[in-house]
Design a protein around this motif. Structure first.
Motif, PDB file in Angstrom:
ATOM      1  N   CYS A   1       3.503  -1.467   3.717  1.00  0.00           N
ATOM      2  CA  CYS A   1       2.938  -0.198   3.280  1.00  0.00           C
ATOM      3  C   CYS A   1       3.960   0.916   3.470  1.00  0.00           C
TER       4      CYS A   1
ATOM      5  N   GLU B   1       0.815  -1.212   0.000  1.00  0.00           N
ATOM      6  CA  GLU B   1       0.000   0.000   0.000  1.00  0.00           C
ATOM      7  C   GLU B   1       0.849   1.263   0.000  1.00  0.00           C
TER       8      GLU B   1
ATOM      9  N   TYR C   1       8.887   4.265  11.497  1.00  0.00           N
ATOM     10  CA  TYR C   1       8.467   5.545  10.921  1.00  0.00           C
ATOM     11  C   TYR C   1       9.645   6.297  10.311  1.00  0.00           C
TER      12      TYR C   1
ATOM     13  N   LEU D   1       4.160   5.558   3.638  1.00  0.00           N
ATOM     14  CA  LEU D   1       3.474   6.846   3.625  1.00  0.00           C
ATOM     15  C   LEU D   1       3.628   7.547   2.277  1.00  0.00           C
TER      16      LEU D   1
ATOM     17  N   SER E   1       0.668   5.805   0.101  1.00  0.00           N
ATOM     18  CA  SER E   1      -0.108   6.933   0.660  1.00  0.00           C
ATOM     19  C   SER E   1      -0.926   6.471   1.869  1.00  0.00           C
ATOM     20  N   THR E   2      -0.309   5.649   2.701  1.00  0.00           N
ATOM     21  CA  THR E   2      -1.001   5.112   3.873  1.00  0.00           C
ATOM     22  C   THR E   2      -1.154   6.174   4.958  1.00  0.00           C
ATOM     23  N   ASN E   3      -2.301   6.206   5.587  1.00  0.00           N
ATOM     24  CA  ASN E   3      -2.516   7.098   6.725  1.00  0.00           C
ATOM     25  C   ASN E   3      -1.518   6.756   7.831  1.00  0.00           C
ATOM     26  N   PRO E   4      -0.862   7.759   8.466  1.00  0.00           N
ATOM     27  CA  PRO E   4       0.148   7.466   9.494  1.00  0.00           C
ATOM     28  C   PRO E   4      -0.346   6.555  10.614  1.00  0.00           C
ATOM     29  N   ALA E   5      -1.591   6.737  11.046  1.00  0.00           N
ATOM     30  CA  ALA E   5      -2.121   5.901  12.119  1.00  0.00           C
ATOM     31  C   ALA E   5      -2.234   4.443  11.665  1.00  0.00           C
ATOM     32  N   ILE E   6      -2.699   4.232  10.435  1.00  0.00           N
ATOM     33  CA  ILE E   6      -2.803   2.878   9.899  1.00  0.00           C
ATOM     34  C   ILE E   6      -1.414   2.294   9.669  1.00  0.00           C
TER      35      ILE E   6
END
Length: 249
Positions: free
Chosen positions: A119, A102, A222, A121, A104-109
């Motif tokens: 995945c 994946e 991260y 970001l 463009s993943t949401n940071p929380a996900i």
């Protein structure tokens, strides 16, 4: 596909998808770019040295399909041994389950994902650009450099095809989540080892150990993401060979 799994049906595959399949009980995944017509372009150790000459290469990077006495009728014939190869989807999966990486993943996900290297970001470029990069590197001799589990692996290849991003410093580690996970777990082990000698009771040590392990894992995961790192540059596919040559010297 959902929060905890990127599993994908073949019918949902689209050209330009970054796909992967887990190997060795979720220790390592092999990554590639689906380019349509049941064909995957991926980066393997085939016909070349890995660059690390360690047991890690044998255990974690046995990513190429197992040789067969009977050639696969669906795989395109090729004499290419530079590491970037084309295979049919079945040979790429080697009996494993199909997953899609994946973007463009949401940071929380991103942080909630239970497994590393599933995945990022970073956003993906358009599918036609992704397929063009993969095919361009397939046709080049030594197109993506020498396979190295810590600096230049199959996930690096797939991420580059999707984003055009490469690590610019030859001393830096890979941009892949697998390598970030290794370093994060190593650091967690160091921290846990230090806590054993801390002047506190066993329950406090356990709580501190678990807490520090979780924090260290999230921070390393991260900070090593391709979209966050400061040692990453956008490289036209026509210049990839020169970049890898400079990093090797």
């Amino acid at each position: 596909m959902g929060l905890f799994s990127n599993r994908l049906d073949r019918e949902s595959l689209k050209p330009g998808d970054h796909i992967y399949s887990w190997r060795a009980a979720y220790i390592y995944a092999h990554h590639g770019i689906y380019v349509g017509d049941e064909k995957v372009i991926h980066f393997t150790r085939t016909g070349q040295k890995t660059g690390t000459s360690s047991v890690v290469d044998v255990l974690m990077v046995s990513s190429a399909p197992l040789p067969s006495l009977i050639p696969c009728p669906n795989c395109p014939p090729t004499n290419n041994t530079n590491g970037v190869i084309a295979s049919c989807l079945d040979c790429f999966l080697a009996g494993g389950v199909l997953y899609r990486f994946e973007y463009s993943t949401n940071p929380a996900i991103f942080l909630a994902k239970p497994l590393d290297a599933t995945c990022t970001l970073a956003p993906s470029d358009p599918p036609e650009t992704v397929v063009f990069r993969a095919n361009y590197l397939l046709d080049l001799e030594n197109g993506f450099g020498c396979y190295n589990v810590f600096k230049n692996n199959c996930q690096d290849f797939a991420i580059y095809c999707k984003t055009g991003l490469l690590v610019s410093n030859k001393k830096s580690i890979s941009q892949s989540g697998h390598v970030a996970s290794i370093f994060g777990k190593t650091l967690t082990g160091v921290v846990s080892g230090m806590l054993k000698f801390a002047n506190t009771n066993i329950y406090a040590k356990t709580a501190l150990g678990v807490g520090s392990g979780v924090v260290t894992h999230f921070v390393s995961r991260y900070s090593y993401d391709i979209s966050i790192r400061s040692d990453v540059i956008k490289v036209p596919v026509e210049e990839v060979v020169q970049i890898h040559h400079k990093k090797a010297n």
